[in-house]
Design an enzyme around this catalytic site. Structure first.
Site, PDB file in Angstrom:
ATOM      1  N   THR A  95      19.569 -24.961 -15.356  1.00 16.46           N
ATOM      2  CA  THR A  95      18.215 -24.827 -14.787  1.00 16.46           C
ATOM      3  C   THR A  95      17.203 -24.958 -15.908  1.00 16.46           C
ATOM      4  O   THR A  95      17.113 -24.065 -16.768  1.00 16.46           O
ATOM      5  CB  THR A  95      18.038 -23.461 -14.099  1.00 16.46           C
ATOM      6  OG1 THR A  95      19.056 -23.313 -13.118  1.00 16.46           O
ATOM      7  CG2 THR A  95      16.674 -23.373 -13.427  1.00 16.46           C
ATOM      8  N   LYS A 170      15.014 -26.609  -7.807  1.00 15.48           N
ATOM      9  CA  LYS A 170      15.685 -25.405  -8.316  1.00 15.48           C
ATOM     10  C   LYS A 170      14.664 -24.326  -8.696  1.00 15.48           C
ATOM     11  O   LYS A 170      14.850 -23.133  -8.410  1.00 15.48           O
ATOM     12  CB  LYS A 170      16.572 -25.791  -9.511  1.00 15.48           C
ATOM     13  CG  LYS A 170      17.213 -24.637 -10.231  1.00 15.48           C
ATOM     14  CD  LYS A 170      18.174 -23.848  -9.362  1.00 15.48           C
ATOM     15  CE  LYS A 170      18.707 -22.638 -10.113  1.00 15.48           C
ATOM     16  NZ  LYS A 170      19.440 -21.708  -9.288  1.00 15.48           N
TER      17      LYS A 170
HETATM   18  P1  NAP Z   1      25.453 -18.004 -19.600  1.00 12.09           P
HETATM   19  O1  NAP Z   1      26.606 -17.262 -19.068  1.00 12.09           O
HETATM   20  O2  NAP Z   1      24.409 -17.282 -20.380  1.00 12.09           O
HETATM   21  O3  NAP Z   1      26.028 -19.223 -20.475  1.00 12.09           O
HETATM   22  C1  NAP Z   1      25.152 -20.035 -21.201  1.00 12.09           C
HETATM   23  C2  NAP Z   1      25.939 -21.179 -21.827  1.00 12.09           C
HETATM   24  O4  NAP Z   1      25.033 -21.980 -22.607  1.00 12.09           O
HETATM   25  C3  NAP Z   1      27.048 -20.739 -22.772  1.00 12.09           C
HETATM   26  O5  NAP Z   1      28.118 -21.638 -22.644  1.00 12.09           O
HETATM   27  C4  NAP Z   1      26.365 -20.868 -24.135  1.00 12.09           C
HETATM   28  O6  NAP Z   1      27.261 -21.022 -25.220  1.00 12.09           O
HETATM   29  C5  NAP Z   1      25.578 -22.136 -23.918  1.00 12.09           C
HETATM   30  N1  NAP Z   1      24.493 -22.298 -24.884  1.00 12.09           N
HETATM   31  C6  NAP Z   1      23.374 -21.552 -24.989  1.00 12.09           C
HETATM   32  N2  NAP Z   1      22.608 -22.019 -25.987  1.00 12.09           N
HETATM   33  C7  NAP Z   1      23.269 -23.062 -26.536  1.00 12.09           C
HETATM   34  C8  NAP Z   1      22.994 -23.956 -27.610  1.00 12.09           C
HETATM   35  N3  NAP Z   1      21.861 -23.909 -28.319  1.00 12.09           N
HETATM   36  N4  NAP Z   1      23.925 -24.906 -27.880  1.00 12.09           N
HETATM   37  C9  NAP Z   1      25.053 -24.991 -27.177  1.00 12.09           C
HETATM   38  N5  NAP Z   1      25.379 -24.174 -26.146  1.00 12.09           N
HETATM   39  C10 NAP Z   1      24.479 -23.239 -25.836  1.00 12.09           C
HETATM   40  O7  NAP Z   1      24.650 -18.768 -18.442  1.00 12.09           O
HETATM   41  P2  NAP Z   1      25.130 -19.127 -16.955  1.00 12.09           P
HETATM   42  O8  NAP Z   1      24.903 -17.954 -16.086  1.00 12.09           O
HETATM   43  O9  NAP Z   1      26.445 -19.799 -17.013  1.00 12.09           O
HETATM   44  O10 NAP Z   1      23.990 -20.193 -16.585  1.00 12.09           O
HETATM   45  C11 NAP Z   1      23.978 -21.523 -17.110  1.00 12.09           C
HETATM   46  C12 NAP Z   1      22.779 -22.242 -16.513  1.00 12.09           C
HETATM   47  O11 NAP Z   1      22.887 -22.238 -15.082  1.00 12.09           O
HETATM   48  C13 NAP Z   1      21.431 -21.577 -16.827  1.00 12.09           C
HETATM   49  O12 NAP Z   1      20.449 -22.570 -16.940  1.00 12.09           O
HETATM   50  C14 NAP Z   1      21.175 -20.704 -15.594  1.00 12.09           C
HETATM   51  O13 NAP Z   1      19.797 -20.454 -15.393  1.00 12.09           O
HETATM   52  C15 NAP Z   1      21.765 -21.580 -14.500  1.00 12.09           C
HETATM   53  N6  NAP Z   1      22.276 -20.871 -13.300  1.00 12.09           N
HETATM   54  C16 NAP Z   1      22.929 -19.674 -13.414  1.00 12.09           C
HETATM   55  C17 NAP Z   1      23.386 -19.054 -12.266  1.00 12.09           C
HETATM   56  C18 NAP Z   1      24.097 -17.717 -12.313  1.00 12.09           C
HETATM   57  O14 NAP Z   1      24.161 -17.052 -11.269  1.00 12.09           O
HETATM   58  N7  NAP Z   1      24.636 -17.283 -13.428  1.00 12.09           N
HETATM   59  C19 NAP Z   1      23.227 -19.659 -11.022  1.00 12.09           C
HETATM   60  C20 NAP Z   1      22.603 -20.902 -10.938  1.00 12.09           C
HETATM   61  C21 NAP Z   1      22.132 -21.497 -12.109  1.00 12.09           C
HETATM   62  P3  NAP Z   1      27.907 -19.710 -25.902  1.00 12.09           P
HETATM   63  O15 NAP Z   1      29.057 -19.323 -25.028  1.00 12.09           O
HETATM   64  O16 NAP Z   1      28.310 -20.161 -27.251  1.00 12.09           O
HETATM   65  O17 NAP Z   1      26.822 -18.667 -25.931  1.00 12.09           O
END
Ligand code: NAP
Length: 287
Positions: A95, A170
Site C-alpha cells: 500500500t 486502496k
Molecule cells: P510488515 O509485516 O511490517 O512487513 C513489511 C515488509 O517490508 C517486511 O518484509 C520488511 O522486511 C519489508 N521492508 C520494509 N522496509 C524495507 C526496505 N527498506 N527494504 C526492503 N524490505 C523492506 O507489513 P505487512 O503487514 O506484511 O504489510 C505489507 C504491505 O501491505 C504494507 O504496505 C501494508 O500497508 C499492506 N497491507 C497490510 C495488511 C495487513 O493486514 N497486514 C493488509 C493489506 C495491506 P524485514 O522483514 O526485513 O523488516
C-alpha cells in the site's frame, strides 16, 4: 511461470505460501533472511538481492512496508530495476501512494517491463485463506496475463484504470477501515463506561446493521485487551496520511479521515506503532 516474491512480512508470507502451494516455481527475497524460512521449507529458492531475484523470474512481486521501501527495493544499486529485462512483468502489492506507483511503473516501462500496482484489501486471515480483494492499476493485457495469480491470493480482483488506480482505491477503502475501527473502539469504550461489558456490546454490534466481518476478526483482541499486529498501527497511520495527501492534491476536505488520521498519528507517537491498529482502543481508553 517463475514468480519472484520480495517482502515476507505479515502479509507476504501467507500470500507467497498460497502461490507455492498452487504449484508455481517460487523465488523469494526478504531483507531479514530468517523470515523466508517457512517458504524455503516448502521448496522456494532464496535469492540474495532484489536484482538477483528480478533477473531469475517471469513475474516479480513486491509486498513491502511503504513508499520508501518500494523505492529502495526497486532503485538501489542491487535493486529490482537493475535485474529486470524486457518482457517481464512487475507487480507491487504494497500500500503506497499513487504517485510512487506511477513513478515506479514509468521506470519499469523504460526497461520494457509492464508494472501493475495491485494492493490488497483484507488482512492476515484472508491472506492465509486466499480471499483478499486485489485492486489493480495498469495495462489491461498485462492484468489478464497475471490474473491467475490474483485468483490464487484473492477472491476477487478489479482492474480500475491506469497505473496508480489500484493505489487510489486502496487508500479510499483503508480510510473507511481507519474510521470504522476508531468508531468500533469508541462504541465499545462508551458502552463499557456505561456498565455494558465488551462481550455484550460486540454481540449487539454483530447482530445489528452496523456489524461487519472485521468485528468478528477483532473481537478476541478487544475482549482480551491484547493487540498483536495483524495490520500494524504504523501501517494504518501511513495509509491515512497518504489518503490525506491525496485529498489535498484533489482539493477535497474529508473531516472524518482527517480526524482518524490525527488519532492514529497520536497513538503511533505514544508508542503503539508495532501493535495492531485495533490498539487504538487501548490508546483511547488510557487517554
Ligand atoms: P510488515 O509485516 O511490517 O512487513 C513489511 C515488509 O517490508 C517486511 O518484509 C520488511 O522486511 C519489508 N521492508 C520494509 N522496509 C524495507 C526496505 N527498506 N527494504 C526492503 N524490505 C523492506 O507489513 P505487512 O503487514 O506484511 O504489510 C505489507 C504491505 O501491505 C504494507 O504496505 C501494508 O500497508 C499492506 N497491507 C497490510 C495488511 C495487513 O493486514 N497486514 C493488509 C493489506 C495491506 P524485514 O522483514 O526485513 O523488516
Amino acid at each position: 511461470m517463475r514468480i519472484g516474491w520480495i517482502g515476507l512480512g505479515n502479509m507476504g508470507v501467507p500470500m507467497a505460501t498460497n502461490l507455492k502451494k498452487a504449484g508455481y516455481e517460487l523465488f523469494v527475497y526478504n531483507r531479514s533472511k530468517e523470515k523466508a524460512q517457512p517458504l524455503l521449507e516448502m521448496g522456494a529458492t532464496f535469492k540474495e538481492s532484489p536484482k538477483e531475484i528480478a533477473a531469475s523470474v517471469d513475474v516479480l512481486i513486491t509486498m513491502v512496508a511503504d513508499d520508501e521501501a518500494v523505492k529502495d527495493v526497486y532503485t538501489r544499486e542491487d535493486g529490482v530495476l537493475a535485474g529486470l529485462k524486457e518482457g517481464q512483468i512487475a507487480i507491487d502489492m504494497s500500500t503506497i501512494s499513487p504517485e510512487t506507483s506511477k513513478t515506479i511503473a514509468a521506470l519499469c516501462k523504460e526497461k520494457g517491463v509492464e508494472m501493475l500496482d495491485a494492493p490488497v484489501s483484507g488482512s492476515v486471515a484472508p491472506a492465509k485463506e486466499g480471499t483478499l480483494v486485489v485492486l489493480v492499476g495498469g495495462d489491461a493485457e498485462t492484468y489478464e496475463k497475471v490474473k491467475p495469480i490474483f485468483d490464487i491470493v484473492g477472491k476477487a480482483s478489479f482492474l480500475l484504470g491506469g497505473n496508480g488506480a489500484g493505489s487510489n482505491a486502496k487508500l479510499a477503502i483503508n480510510s473507511m477501515l481507519g474510521i470504522y475501527i476508531q468508531g468500533l473502539a469508541e462504541t465499545v469504550l462508551f458502552a463499557e463506561k456505561a456498565g455494558i461489558p465488551r462481550e455484550t456490546m460486540l454481540e449487539i454490534v454483530k447482530l445489528s446493521a452496523v456489524g461487519s466481518p472485521i468485528v468478528n476478526i477483532k473481537t478476541p483482541s478487544i475482549i482480551q485487551d491484547y493487540f498483536p499486529a495483524a495490520f500494524a498501527l504504523k501501517h494504518a497511520t501511513k495509509d491515512l496520511r497518504l489518503a490525506m495527501d491525496r485529498a489535498k492534491e484533489m482539493d477535497l476536505s474529508f473531516p472524518l479521515i482527517e480526524k482518524a488520521a490525527n488519532t492514529y498519528e497520536d497513538a503511533l507517537n505514544a508508542g503503539n506503532g508495532e501493535l495492531d491498529l485495533m490498539a487504538i482502543l487501548s490508546y483511547l481508553a488510557k487517554k
